[in-house]
Structures are given as structure tokens and as C-alpha cells.
Design an enzyme around this catalytic site. Structure first.
Site, mmCIF file in Angstrom:
data_model
loop_
_atom_site.group_PDB
_atom_site.id
_atom_site.type_symbol
_atom_site.label_atom_id
_atom_site.label_comp_id
_atom_site.label_asym_id
_atom_site.label_seq_id
_atom_site.Cartn_x
_atom_site.Cartn_y
_atom_site.Cartn_z
ATOM 1 N N ASP A 53 4.022 0.715 -14.688
ATOM 2 C CA ASP A 53 3.570 -0.655 -14.966
ATOM 3 C C ASP A 53 4.402 -1.330 -16.060
ATOM 4 O O ASP A 53 3.923 -2.203 -16.766
ATOM 5 C CB ASP A 53 2.092 -0.637 -15.366
ATOM 6 C CG ASP A 53 1.821 0.193 -16.612
ATOM 7 O OD1 ASP A 53 2.764 0.822 -17.134
ATOM 8 O OD2 ASP A 53 0.662 0.215 -17.067
ATOM 9 N N ALA A 77 16.185 -43.903 10.912
ATOM 10 C CA ALA A 77 14.955 -43.646 10.150
ATOM 11 C C ALA A 77 13.775 -43.432 11.089
ATOM 12 O O ALA A 77 13.681 -44.061 12.141
ATOM 13 C CB ALA A 77 14.677 -44.817 9.221
ATOM 14 N N ALA A 115 -0.808 6.200 -10.785
ATOM 15 C CA ALA A 115 -2.055 6.499 -10.078
ATOM 16 C C ALA A 115 -3.250 5.749 -10.637
ATOM 17 O O ALA A 115 -4.304 5.689 -10.012
ATOM 18 C CB ALA A 115 -2.329 8.003 -10.127
ATOM 19 N N THR A 161 -2.472 11.964 -17.894
ATOM 20 C CA THR A 161 -1.020 11.854 -17.670
ATOM 21 C C THR A 161 -0.379 13.240 -17.518
ATOM 22 O O THR A 161 0.559 13.407 -16.742
ATOM 23 C CB THR A 161 -0.353 11.104 -18.830
ATOM 24 O OG1 THR A 161 -0.836 11.640 -20.075
ATOM 25 C CG2 THR A 161 -0.672 9.619 -18.795
ATOM 26 N N ARG A 202 -8.206 -3.853 -15.498
ATOM 27 C CA ARG A 202 -8.187 -5.139 -16.217
ATOM 28 C C ARG A 202 -7.437 -6.237 -15.466
ATOM 29 O O ARG A 202 -7.513 -7.405 -15.823
ATOM 30 C CB ARG A 202 -7.586 -4.940 -17.621
ATOM 31 C CG ARG A 202 -8.581 -4.332 -18.599
ATOM 32 C CD ARG A 202 -7.932 -4.015 -19.930
ATOM 33 N NE ARG A 202 -7.137 -2.790 -19.861
ATOM 34 C CZ ARG A 202 -6.244 -2.426 -20.779
ATOM 35 N NH1 ARG A 202 -6.021 -3.211 -21.815
ATOM 36 N NH2 ARG A 202 -5.576 -1.294 -20.649
ATOM 37 N N ALA A 212 16.483 -48.806 19.025
ATOM 38 C CA ALA A 212 15.385 -48.539 18.091
ATOM 39 C C ALA A 212 14.057 -48.589 18.824
ATOM 40 O O ALA A 212 13.877 -49.379 19.751
ATOM 41 C CB ALA A 212 15.407 -49.565 16.964
ATOM 42 N N TYR A 224 11.382 -36.101 11.641
ATOM 43 C CA TYR A 224 11.107 -34.701 11.934
ATOM 44 C C TYR A 224 12.106 -34.211 12.974
ATOM 45 O O TYR A 224 12.218 -34.792 14.051
ATOM 46 C CB TYR A 224 9.673 -34.498 12.462
ATOM 47 C CG TYR A 224 9.482 -33.083 12.946
ATOM 48 C CD1 TYR A 224 9.563 -32.016 12.039
ATOM 49 C CD2 TYR A 224 9.298 -32.791 14.287
ATOM 50 C CE1 TYR A 224 9.455 -30.703 12.472
ATOM 51 C CE2 TYR A 224 9.188 -31.468 14.727
ATOM 52 C CZ TYR A 224 9.271 -30.443 13.809
ATOM 53 O OH TYR A 224 9.170 -29.145 14.237
HETATM 54 C C1 UD1 Z 1 -0.361 6.732 -22.585
HETATM 55 C C2 UD1 Z 1 0.031 7.739 -23.652
HETATM 56 C C3 UD1 Z 1 0.194 7.015 -24.982
HETATM 57 C C4 UD1 Z 1 1.223 5.928 -24.844
HETATM 58 C C5 UD1 Z 1 0.846 4.992 -23.717
HETATM 59 C C6 UD1 Z 1 1.955 4.014 -23.445
HETATM 60 C C7 UD1 Z 1 -1.068 9.792 -22.957
HETATM 61 C C8 UD1 Z 1 -2.198 10.700 -23.174
HETATM 62 N N1 UD1 Z 1 -1.017 8.738 -23.736
HETATM 63 O O1 UD1 Z 1 -1.629 6.234 -22.954
HETATM 64 O O2 UD1 Z 1 0.597 7.928 -25.984
HETATM 65 O O3 UD1 Z 1 1.313 5.187 -26.062
HETATM 66 O O4 UD1 Z 1 0.635 5.716 -22.488
HETATM 67 O O5 UD1 Z 1 1.561 3.081 -22.482
HETATM 68 O O6 UD1 Z 1 -0.245 10.048 -22.110
HETATM 69 N N2 UD1 Z 1 -1.724 7.790 -15.005
HETATM 70 C C9 UD1 Z 1 -1.738 8.523 -13.840
HETATM 71 N N3 UD1 Z 1 -2.667 9.500 -13.701
HETATM 72 C C10 UD1 Z 1 -3.575 9.771 -14.667
HETATM 73 C C11 UD1 Z 1 -3.552 9.020 -15.858
HETATM 74 C C12 UD1 Z 1 -2.596 8.027 -15.996
HETATM 75 O O7 UD1 Z 1 -0.942 8.293 -12.933
HETATM 76 O O8 UD1 Z 1 -4.380 10.686 -14.449
HETATM 77 C C13 UD1 Z 1 -0.714 6.737 -15.154
HETATM 78 C C14 UD1 Z 1 -1.323 5.357 -15.304
HETATM 79 O O9 UD1 Z 1 -1.444 4.714 -14.032
HETATM 80 C C15 UD1 Z 1 -0.300 4.654 -16.173
HETATM 81 C C16 UD1 Z 1 0.278 5.774 -17.025
HETATM 82 O O10 UD1 Z 1 -0.028 6.963 -16.350
HETATM 83 O O11 UD1 Z 1 0.754 4.088 -15.403
HETATM 84 C C17 UD1 Z 1 -0.301 5.778 -18.417
HETATM 85 O O12 UD1 Z 1 -1.686 6.038 -18.315
HETATM 86 P P1 UD1 Z 1 -2.727 5.320 -19.247
HETATM 87 O O13 UD1 Z 1 -4.076 5.758 -18.906
HETATM 88 O O14 UD1 Z 1 -2.465 3.873 -19.271
HETATM 89 O O15 UD1 Z 1 -2.332 5.973 -20.634
HETATM 90 P P2 UD1 Z 1 -2.618 5.379 -22.040
HETATM 91 O O16 UD1 Z 1 -4.003 5.717 -22.403
HETATM 92 O O17 UD1 Z 1 -2.203 3.978 -22.103
HETATM 93 CA CA CA Z 2 -1.552 2.173 -20.602
#
Ligand code: UD1
Ligand code: CA
Length: 491
Positions: free
Chosen positions: A112, A385, A13, A84, A18, A428, A371
Site C-alpha cells: 500500500d 455547420a 493481505a 506480518t 479505513r 444546405a 456529429y
Molecule cells: C507494520 C510494522 C511497523 C511499521 C509499519 C509501517 C509490524 C508488526 N509492524 O505495522 O513496525 O512501522 O508496518 O507501515 O510488522 N499484512 C498482511 N498480513 C497480515 C498482516 C499485515 O499481509 O497478517 C500486510 C498489510 O496488508 C499491510 C502490511 O502487511 O500491507 C503492514 O501491515 P499492518 O497491519 O498495516 O502493519 P502495521 O501495524 O501498520
Molecule cells: Ca499500516
């Protein structure tokens, strides 16, 4: 035997700021498949009953992509990215609302991480017997990742970089963000998550601490290859993941009997099929579901998109899309095969030849500078040709049919719709606008006439005139009859 998970939840989500892209991050591609597509492939390997993708940013695009590539996965929208833990919580609520019975484990992965392999998740499942098993890795630079806090073998907590003490930051075992959970333990604990942390989010990582505090065991499974958990956050990491994927794919094909002199310059999509004893020369890109049969040599400098190449064929410096290249056919150099080009066995499409939506029969040749569009060319026929199949009248496309063992003279225009019978010849430089019966010689050009002496009269001071004069005098001296330059009238 590892148990089948009830569900794999894929977190996708997040915004992916970046990447600086109008396209959601997880839709960017590596080896012809989206980042998310790779993760789904890995998840499918452990045969879960359900795959749930949590979508948010760019949800319409992501949902449309999923409907196309994996219509069997479930999606749940996370309106706001509240962490997460929150994402997993709504995925569990969604599964419950759908009446899913979570009898087996629930696996959580990130969307990802295109290098994640099915075998790595199988390893995680095989190792999983605790309330939670965290997929971890030991890496040289753990900056940015959550750190794995252990007490003996057991994991007691995961601490985010921002919330970590200096001592915890020194830990080199990191959290991949992927886990196998006991479903009941996860369901119960996820409802207790708070937001008392540096980001004010519901951290899934806090589930680990809560389980451990409840006296339940949390294990770690260290990824056999740390590349598997490599996330893509920007275009630099996208390129790095692409290079690792390329090496993995090429290594696999070389082990299966494909020769590559320079595997670093060969890019092969995940859906390509290569037989043993195929040779792929440098600077070659094989995309889509391209299939290449044994003994074929492809490259250097060739791009094939969704093509079929027969056994023993040679394809040099070519760009081809949706083309079929027959057994032992020869293509290139500098050939452009467009959708619907089909070369029969032993056929040839040579230098600076473009072919689209046409069948070139067995042993037929289009060797140079031509062609061919919307045509049928019979077996054994030779196209001289610089022949053009004139298929477009400015409004519509028309077909040309050329029979077998025909000889089309160089620089012919075959103006479609037109049919050339078996064994016919065309002179030709002809413009062929009418059908040619089998075995006939068609001449479709103006009669040549020579206006003698024109250059000496009309360009008297030119180098051409001096050359002409010298030739005339040499003829005279040698006793040959000189022309008086009066055989034709000037216009
Ligand atoms: C998270 C972990 C971290 C780990 C890292 C690995 C947590 C709090 N931390 O950190 O320990 O080392 O991943 O990459 O979980 N996402 C959602 N909804 C949200 C938030 C995130 O779908 O509300 C998805 C993001 O799109 C991504 C994944 O969850 O695919 C990880 O989220 P991200 O914000 O990148 O977590 P990190 O801070 O990297
Ligand atoms: Ca991440």
C-alpha cells in the site's frame, strides 16, 4: 554492484478497513496505476528472481488484477491475517514448495506504498550486507509506526507503538515495514516468532530483535525521501499520495522540456509519453498510454485517454478517448472525440463536434456543431455547420463515405449507408439518402414557397403584423411595387 535479490515479498493481505471501500485497498489507483501495481514496478526495478504477493482480503479481485497487470508475479493466500511475520512465513513456505532456491537476499515490502521507487530499493540493496537491513525514515510525527531501537549504529530491535515505553515512543526513526534479509537468517528466525504482544500477532519486526540477540548485525538504511514509504490507509492519504505522485511526474516532464504554466492542475498518468516542447495548459488530465509529440499544445481543460497527438497539434477544451490527432490538427474548443476518431494532418474538429469511429482526411474540416459517426471523410473536404452523419437506423450502424474536396452544406443529414463522390456539393439543409456522384450538387429538401400576406391576415394584432404593415407601407411610399399577398394559396 548490488546483488540481485532472490525474492521480493509484497504484503497485501490486509483489509484496508479505513478506505471504506468495496474494492480492496491495494487496487485503488494513483496516476492510472493501482497501489499494488506501483509497488510491483518498484520491486521489478531490483530484478528479483521471484515476486510473491501475499493476498487475503478481496483475494479474488486482487488475483484477477494481478493476472491482468503482472501475470508473472506469484501469489500466496494468507487465509487469516495473523501478522506480518506470519505473512512472510507462508510466502517463504510457498517459495520452498515451488522449489525456489533462495541464494540471494529476500526483500519484504508493503503493498500500500505507491510512492516507493525502484531507486530507493536499489539503495537498500546497495546498503545491504548484514543479516537484515531495515528501510527506515526520520519523520516529524512517528505516531503509529514501529520505532527503531539502536545501540550505536546497529539496530537492536523494532518496537511497535502499542508495545513501546514512553522513552521508545519519543524515537523519531520509524520502521517503513520494508527490509532486505539474508535468506538463511530470515528462514531460520521466522520459525521462532511468538505472539506475545499487544495484538497477539506474529510480528515480522520481532525477527530484527531475534537476529540482534543472536549476535547478528542489523543495519538501517534511511530512505533518502520519506515520501517513498508513505502508506495509504484512507482516502485522505490516497489523495496526498496522488498529489505527491503528480508533482513527481510533472517535475520529471518539465525537466525533460515540457512547458506547464500550472503544474498543480495537470494530472498525468504514469504511462503517458510527452516529447520535448509539448505545452500542457491548466486543468488538463492525460490518462492511459497517451502520447503527445513535439510542439503540440494541449489544454486548457482537456482530458485525453489513451490518445495519440501529432506534432504541432492543438487540442483545446476537449474530451477524447482512443483518438488519433494528426500533425498540426486543430481540435476544440468543446469537442468530443470518441474511440476510433482519427484526424489527419492539418484536419480540424471544431466547437461542439462529436466524432466516433471515423477518419477525417488530411486538411478536412468539421468546424462546428456536428456529429460524425462511422464515416470516412476525404482530404480537403469541408463539413458544413450542424451536419449529422445519421449512422443508426434504430437497429444497426451504417457507414458513410465522403470523398475528397467535397462541400457538405450546413445542416445536412447524411443518412447512412451513403456515398458522396469526390468534389461533390450538397445543398444546405439537405437530407441525403442516396449516393451523390462525383462533382454533382445534391439538393435533398422541399422547394421553398412564400405565402404572401399571411401574417397580416392570420395574426392581425401581432407585433409581427405591425412590422409587416410598416414594411409594406414603406415599400409603397418608396415606389416599389407592393405585393398584393395573392401569389400562393393558404393551407
Ligand atoms: C507494520 C510494522 C511497523 C511499521 C509499519 C509501517 C509490524 C508488526 N509492524 O505495522 O513496525 O512501522 O508496518 O507501515 O510488522 N499484512 C498482511 N498480513 C497480515 C498482516 C499485515 O499481509 O497478517 C500486510 C498489510 O496488508 C499491510 C502490511 O502487511 O500491507 C503492514 O501491515 P499492518 O497491519 O498495516 O502493519 P502495521 O501495524 O501498520
Ligand atoms: Ca499500516
Amino acid at each position: 554492484m548490488a546483488v540481485r535479490p532472490s525474492a521480493v515479498v509484497i504484503l497485501a493481505a490486509g483489509e484496508g478497513t479505513r478506505m471504506k471501500s468495496a474494492m480492496p485497498k491495494v487496487l485503488h489507483e494513483v496516476a492510472g496505476r493501482s497501489l499494488l501495481g506501483h509497488v510491483i514496478e518498484a520491486a521489478a526495478h531490483i530484478e528479483p528472481e521471484h515476486i510473491v504477493v501475499v493476498i487475503g482480503h478481496g483475494r479474488e479481485q486482487v488475483a484477477a488484477h494481478l493476472a491482468e497487470v503482472a501475470p508473472w508475479v506469484l501469489t500466496v493466500v494468507q487465509e487469516e491475517q495473523l501478522g506480518t511475520g506470519h505473512a512472510v512465513r507462508i510466502a517463504l513456505h510457498d517459495l520452498a514448495a515451488r522449489g525456489a532456491q533462495l541464494t540471494g537476499p529476500v526483500v519484504v515490502v508493503t503493498g500500500d506504498t505507491p510512492l516507493l521507487r525502484g531507486e530507493t530499493l536499489s539503495g537498500l540493496m546497495a546498503a545491504h550486507s548484514a543479516a537484515c537491513t531495515v528501510l527506515t525514515a526520520r519523520i516529524a510525527d512517528p505516531t503509529g509506526y514501529g520505532r527503531i531501537v539502536r545501540s550505536g549504529d546497529a539496530v537492536t530491535a523494532i518496537v511497535e507503538e502499542r508495545d513501546a515505553t514512553d522513552e521508545q515512543r519519543a524515537i523519531d526513526e520509524i520502521n517503513s515495514g520494508m527490509y532486505a534479509f539474508d535468506a538463511a537468517a530470515l528462514n531460520e528466525t521466522i520459525e521462532r516468532l511468538g505472539t506475545d504482544n499487544a495484538q497477539g500477532e506474529e510480528y515480522l519486526t520481532d525477527v530484527v530483535g531475534l537476529l540482534s540477540a543472536d549476535g547478528l548485525r542489523v543495519d538501517a538504511f534511511i530512505a533518502p525521501d520519506a515520501d517513498d514509504i508513505r502508506g495509504v490507509n484512507d482516502r485522505v492519504q490516497l489523495a496526498e499520495a496522488g498529489a505527491i505522485m503528480r508533482d513527481r511526474i510533472n517535475t520529471r516532464w518539465m525537466r525533460d522540456g515540457v512547458t506547464m504554466a500550472d503544474p498543480f492542475s495537470v494530472w498525468i498518468d504514469v504511462d503517458v509519453e510527452l516529447a520535448a516542447d509539448v505545452t500542457v495548459l491548466p486543468q488538463t488530465i492525460l490518462r492511459g498510454p497517451t502520447a503527445i509529440a513535439s510542439g503540440a499544445r494541449v489544454g486548457p481543460g482537456t482530458t485525453l485517454i489513451s490518445c495519440e497527438v501529432g506534432p504541432g497539434a492543438q487540442v483545446i477544451h476537449t474530451w477524447a478517448e482512443l483518438a488519433v490527432i494528426g500533425d498540426g490538427a486543430q481540435v476544440g474548443p468543446y469537442t468530443y472525440l470518441r474511440p476510433g476518431a482519427q484526424l489527419g494532418a492539418g484536419a480540424k474538429a471544431g466547437a461542439y463536434v462529436e466524432i466516433k469511429n471515423s477518419r477525417v482526411g488530411d486538411g478536412a474540416k468539421v468546424p462546428h456543431l456536428s456529429y460524425v459517426g462511422d464515416a470516412e471523410i476525404g482530404e480537403g473536404t469541408n463539413i458544413g455547420a450542424a451536419t449529422v452523419f445519421v449512422n443508426y437506423d434504430g437497429q444497426e450502424k451504417h457507414r458513410t463515405v465522403v470523398g475528397r474536396d467535397v462541400r457538405i452544406g450546413s445542416d445536412s443529414m447524411l443518412v447512412a449507408p451513403v456515398e458522396i463522390g469526390d468534389g461533390a456539393y450538397t445543398a444546405a439543409g439537405s437530407v441525403i439518402t442516396e449516393d451523390v456522384p462525383p462533382g454533382a450538387m445534391a439538393v435533398g429538401r422541399a422547394q421553398q414557397r412564400n405565402i404572401e400576406g399571411w401574417v397580416e391576415r392570420r395574426r392581425p394584432d401581432s407585433t409581427s403584423a405591425s412590422a409587416a404593415r410598416a414594411a409594406r407601407e414603406a415599400d409603397k411610399a418608396s415606389g416599389r411595387v407592393p405585393s398584393d399577398g395573392s401569389s400562393d394559396s393558404e393551407e
